[in-house]
Design an enzyme around this catalytic site. Structure first.
Site, mmCIF file in Angstrom:
data_model
loop_
_atom_site.group_PDB
_atom_site.id
_atom_site.type_symbol
_atom_site.label_atom_id
_atom_site.label_comp_id
_atom_site.label_asym_id
_atom_site.label_seq_id
_atom_site.Cartn_x
_atom_site.Cartn_y
_atom_site.Cartn_z
ATOM 1 N N ARG A 8 0.836 -1.203 0.000
ATOM 2 C CA ARG A 8 0.000 0.000 0.000
ATOM 3 C C ARG A 8 0.867 1.248 0.000
ATOM 4 O O ARG A 8 2.081 1.198 0.212
ATOM 5 C CB ARG A 8 -0.933 0.008 1.211
ATOM 6 C CG ARG A 8 -0.228 0.050 2.552
ATOM 7 C CD ARG A 8 -1.222 0.109 3.687
ATOM 8 N NE ARG A 8 -0.576 0.355 4.968
ATOM 9 C CZ ARG A 8 -1.217 0.806 6.049
ATOM 10 N NH1 ARG A 8 -2.502 1.044 5.989
ATOM 11 N NH2 ARG A 8 -0.569 0.999 7.189
ATOM 12 N N GLY A 9 0.224 2.376 -0.238
ATOM 13 C CA GLY A 9 0.902 3.662 -0.189
ATOM 14 C C GLY A 9 2.050 3.782 -1.161
ATOM 15 O O GLY A 9 1.970 3.367 -2.322
ATOM 16 N N ASP A 44 7.834 -10.070 8.484
ATOM 17 C CA ASP A 44 7.875 -9.062 9.539
ATOM 18 C C ASP A 44 9.281 -8.469 9.535
ATOM 19 O O ASP A 44 10.237 -9.106 9.982
ATOM 20 C CB ASP A 44 7.556 -9.704 10.884
ATOM 21 C CG ASP A 44 7.648 -8.726 12.050
ATOM 22 O OD1 ASP A 44 8.004 -7.547 11.823
ATOM 23 O OD2 ASP A 44 7.382 -9.134 13.192
ATOM 24 N N TYR A 136 8.985 8.038 16.050
ATOM 25 C CA TYR A 136 9.015 8.008 14.584
ATOM 26 C C TYR A 136 10.185 8.831 14.048
ATOM 27 O O TYR A 136 10.947 8.373 13.189
ATOM 28 C CB TYR A 136 7.693 8.543 14.047
ATOM 29 C CG TYR A 136 7.535 8.476 12.554
ATOM 30 C CD1 TYR A 136 7.279 7.268 11.909
ATOM 31 C CD2 TYR A 136 7.619 9.631 11.780
ATOM 32 C CE1 TYR A 136 7.125 7.207 10.534
ATOM 33 C CE2 TYR A 136 7.456 9.588 10.407
ATOM 34 C CZ TYR A 136 7.207 8.371 9.786
ATOM 35 O OH TYR A 136 7.053 8.323 8.417
#
Length: 230
Positions: A8-9, A44, A136
């Protein structure tokens, strides 16, 4: 070509672009959700053993590796005064260690190709910080140091390593911000809008090309001008 976070994105945009170009692409994601035209593998990126397994499978299927796009990332926003250790470490594990693991696993095949390309998707938060985004921003800042070190180490065999810094982009992650916060941020952007995945994907496409073979160690914003001068 291998893309982490390819379902996605920005990651999905990159996968679609290279598939349309006729390239063989492997998309790595936690879900392993299928992406048309690409080999999709569940992985992962924050788990070293899982990455080693997935990367070995991907490189084997590709018969080598020319391009690695490190794109997978998550957020767990909270003010630092309230942020839990788990919120901090989870983001760092996925965004920073989740870049280190696939890069480490890809160094030998990239060097063998003698035209390798590594592209890290960081963020303007790496330079500007962001309220509630200490975890982040720290993880995305770490990508710059990692990339520039790698650029020096791999240059002898013609492999380039670069970092892009997207600002606010119209993706699922970008739309997670409350509308008021989103609009306040857009008001700080000289172009007065969010970016698109097409605009970010076009930069990645260029950095992966032969035309960009003399660009390495660069940190390139694609953010509507919000970080100019930083």
């Amino acid at each position: 070509m291998i893309v982490t976070g390819g379902t996605r994105g920005i990651g999905r945009e990159v996968v679609d672009r290279f598939v349309e170009h006729g390239d063989t692409v492997v998309s790595l994601s936690v879900s392993g959700a299928p992406v048309p035209g690409a080999l999709s593998l569940a992985c992962d990126v924050g788990d070293a053993q899982d990455v080693e397994r997935a990367m070995a499978t991907a490189v084997g299927e590709l018969g080598g590796l020319d391009v690695l796009v490190v794109n997978a990332g998550i957020t767990r926003d909270n003010l630092l005064s309230r942020m839990t250790v788990e919120e901090f470490t989870t983001v760092v594990q996925t965004n920073l260690m989740g870049a280190f693991y696939p890069v480490k696993a890809s160094i030998r095949p990239l060097l063998r190709s003698r035209r390798g390309r590594v592209i890290f998707c960081s963020s303007t938060a790496a330079l500007l910080g962001g309220i509630g985004q200490g975890n982040y921003a720290a993880s995305k800042s770490g990508l710059i140091g990692l990339a520039r070190t790698l650029a020096r180490e791999l240059a002898r065999k013609g492999t380039t390593v670069n970092v892009i810094l997207p600002g606010l982009v119209d993706t699922d992650m970008g739309r997670e911000f409350p509308e008021k916060v989103r609009q306040e941020f857009i008001e700080t952007v000289p172009l007065r809008r969010a970016g698109t995945v097409t605009e970010v994907g076009s930069l990645i496409t260029y950095l992966a090309s032969e035309e960009a073979r003399y660009i390495t160690g660069a940190v390139i914003p694609v953010d509507g001008g919000v970080s100019m001068g930083v």
